[in-house]
Design a protein around this motif. Structure first.
Motif, mmCIF file in Angstrom:
data_model
loop_
_atom_site.group_PDB
_atom_site.id
_atom_site.type_symbol
_atom_site.label_atom_id
_atom_site.label_comp_id
_atom_site.label_asym_id
_atom_site.label_seq_id
_atom_site.Cartn_x
_atom_site.Cartn_y
_atom_site.Cartn_z
ATOM 1 N N ARG A 1 -12.656 6.977 8.176
ATOM 2 C CA ARG A 1 -12.283 5.688 8.746
ATOM 3 C C ARG A 1 -11.431 4.925 7.739
ATOM 4 N N SER A 2 -10.629 3.974 8.247
ATOM 5 C CA SER A 2 -9.754 3.194 7.370
ATOM 6 C C SER A 2 -10.056 1.705 7.483
ATOM 7 N N VAL A 3 -9.706 1.010 6.408
ATOM 8 C CA VAL A 3 -9.873 -0.436 6.306
ATOM 9 C C VAL A 3 -8.526 -1.003 5.871
ATOM 10 N N ASN A 4 -8.051 -2.024 6.564
ATOM 11 C CA ASN A 4 -6.791 -2.665 6.199
ATOM 12 C C ASN A 4 -7.034 -3.745 5.150
ATOM 13 N N ILE A 5 -6.223 -3.738 4.109
ATOM 14 C CA ILE A 5 -6.372 -4.727 3.045
ATOM 15 C C ILE A 5 -6.155 -6.143 3.585
ATOM 16 N N SER A 6 -5.290 -6.287 4.579
ATOM 17 C CA SER A 6 -5.029 -7.618 5.136
ATOM 18 C C SER A 6 -6.278 -8.209 5.788
ATOM 19 N N GLU A 7 -7.121 -7.366 6.370
ATOM 20 C CA GLU A 7 -8.372 -7.852 6.957
ATOM 21 C C GLU A 7 -9.321 -8.355 5.878
ATOM 22 N N ILE A 8 -9.405 -7.617 4.799
ATOM 23 C CA ILE A 8 -10.318 -7.995 3.722
ATOM 24 C C ILE A 8 -9.897 -9.321 3.105
ATOM 25 N N PHE A 9 -8.595 -9.523 2.931
ATOM 26 C CA PHE A 9 -8.112 -10.752 2.310
ATOM 27 C C PHE A 9 -8.113 -11.949 3.253
ATOM 28 N N SER A 10 -8.146 -11.716 4.561
ATOM 29 C CA SER A 10 -8.006 -12.841 5.486
ATOM 30 C C SER A 10 -9.285 -13.228 6.209
ATOM 31 N N LYS A 11 -10.340 -12.463 6.052
ATOM 32 C CA LYS A 11 -11.577 -12.756 6.781
ATOM 33 C C LYS A 11 -12.610 -13.403 5.870
ATOM 34 N N TYR B 1 -0.219 -4.395 3.821
ATOM 35 C CA TYR B 1 0.614 -5.516 3.372
ATOM 36 C C TYR B 1 0.961 -5.278 1.912
ATOM 37 N N GLU B 2 2.220 -5.476 1.587
ATOM 38 C CA GLU B 2 2.685 -5.438 0.201
ATOM 39 C C GLU B 2 3.638 -6.606 0.024
ATOM 40 N N PRO B 3 3.545 -7.322 -1.096
ATOM 41 C CA PRO B 3 4.460 -8.453 -1.309
ATOM 42 C C PRO B 3 5.910 -7.992 -1.270
ATOM 43 N N THR B 4 6.741 -8.794 -0.647
ATOM 44 C CA THR B 4 8.165 -8.456 -0.570
ATOM 45 C C THR B 4 8.970 -9.127 -1.672
ATOM 46 N N VAL B 5 8.360 -10.077 -2.353
ATOM 47 C CA VAL B 5 9.053 -10.753 -3.449
ATOM 48 C C VAL B 5 8.989 -9.873 -4.703
ATOM 49 N N CYS C 1 -1.801 -6.997 -7.159
ATOM 50 C CA CYS C 1 -2.355 -5.743 -7.675
ATOM 51 C C CYS C 1 -3.756 -5.952 -8.247
ATOM 52 N N LEU C 2 -3.958 -7.062 -8.947
ATOM 53 C CA LEU C 2 -5.288 -7.361 -9.470
ATOM 54 C C LEU C 2 -6.298 -7.457 -8.342
ATOM 55 N N ARG C 3 -5.968 -8.178 -7.288
ATOM 56 C CA ARG C 3 -6.887 -8.324 -6.164
ATOM 57 C C ARG C 3 -7.169 -6.984 -5.492
ATOM 58 N N LEU D 1 -13.187 7.183 -1.845
ATOM 59 C CA LEU D 1 -12.237 6.170 -1.392
ATOM 60 C C LEU D 1 -10.839 6.672 -1.718
ATOM 61 N N VAL D 2 -9.970 6.640 -0.722
ATOM 62 C CA VAL D 2 -8.571 7.031 -0.887
ATOM 63 C C VAL D 2 -7.736 5.826 -0.480
ATOM 64 N N VAL D 3 -6.658 5.567 -1.215
ATOM 65 C CA VAL D 3 -5.796 4.432 -0.917
ATOM 66 C C VAL D 3 -4.510 4.927 -0.267
ATOM 67 N N ILE D 4 -4.183 4.341 0.884
ATOM 68 C CA ILE D 4 -2.926 4.637 1.570
ATOM 69 C C ILE D 4 -1.939 3.545 1.157
ATOM 70 N N ALA D 5 -0.911 3.934 0.399
ATOM 71 C CA ALA D 5 0.050 2.962 -0.117
ATOM 72 C C ALA D 5 1.404 3.637 -0.320
ATOM 73 N N SER D 6 2.424 2.825 -0.397
ATOM 74 C CA SER D 6 3.750 3.347 -0.723
ATOM 75 C C SER D 6 3.752 3.823 -2.168
ATOM 76 N N THR D 7 4.690 4.668 -2.517
ATOM 77 C CA THR D 7 4.768 5.151 -3.894
ATOM 78 C C THR D 7 5.060 4.000 -4.858
ATOM 79 N N GLN D 8 5.830 2.999 -4.408
ATOM 80 C CA GLN D 8 6.126 1.844 -5.260
ATOM 81 C C GLN D 8 4.855 1.057 -5.557
ATOM 82 N N MET D 9 4.020 0.859 -4.536
ATOM 83 C CA MET D 9 2.785 0.103 -4.748
ATOM 84 C C MET D 9 1.805 0.915 -5.587
ATOM 85 N N GLU D 10 1.762 2.204 -5.399
ATOM 86 C CA GLU D 10 0.906 3.038 -6.239
ATOM 87 C C GLU D 10 1.295 2.885 -7.706
#
Length: 140
Positions: free
Chosen positions: A47-57, A81-85, A95-97, A114-123
């Protein structure tokens, strides 16, 4: 600070870093953690968990997620979600959060990987932040 502001992520202040970085994958389709176990889960229950849910709930959500995935063979943290700035401070704080959320799951999932699904840049950014903080002896 005005009492009408809600500062997102305050609950994660001073939460430790993970002991180890999890495995990263760039792209994988995994059912959401609220989807009940079904026939498609015969071989592997993931199963997967979205980081945006964890930060917004609310603050109790991560604990209810752990309860929902306690029988899984593997849990995926999807960085949907990944910052675009490009500001270093913004990316460093994000990244700390994320690292603190990884530590939460590392501490509460027991032996479930636990496995993280992320872009190579975010990794790369997460790895850099993790090793930078470990090197500086900051485990919060």
């Amino acid at each position: 600070m005005k009492s009408t502001y809600k500062l997102l992520g305050v609950k994660w202040d001073h939460y430790p870093l993970p002991k180890n970085l999890p495995t990263f994958v760039e792209n994988k389709e995994v059912e959401h953690y609220l989807i009940d176990r079904n026939l498609f889960d015969l071989e592997l229950y993931e199963r997967s968990v979205n980081i945006s849910e964890i930060f917004s709930k609310d603050d109790s959500l991560p604990y209810s997620i752990v309860e929902n995935v306690r029988d899984c063979d593997c849990v995926y943290l999807k960085l949907n979600y990944e910052p675009t700035v490009t500001a270093r401070d913004v990316n460093g704080f994000y990244c700390l959060r994320v690292l603190q959320v990884i530590a939460f799951f590392e501490n509460n999932l027991g032996k479930i990987p636990l496995v993280v699904i992320a872009s190579t840049q975010m990794e790369e950014k997460l790895r850099k932040k993790f090793y930078e903080m470990k090197r500086d002896g900051r485990n919060l």
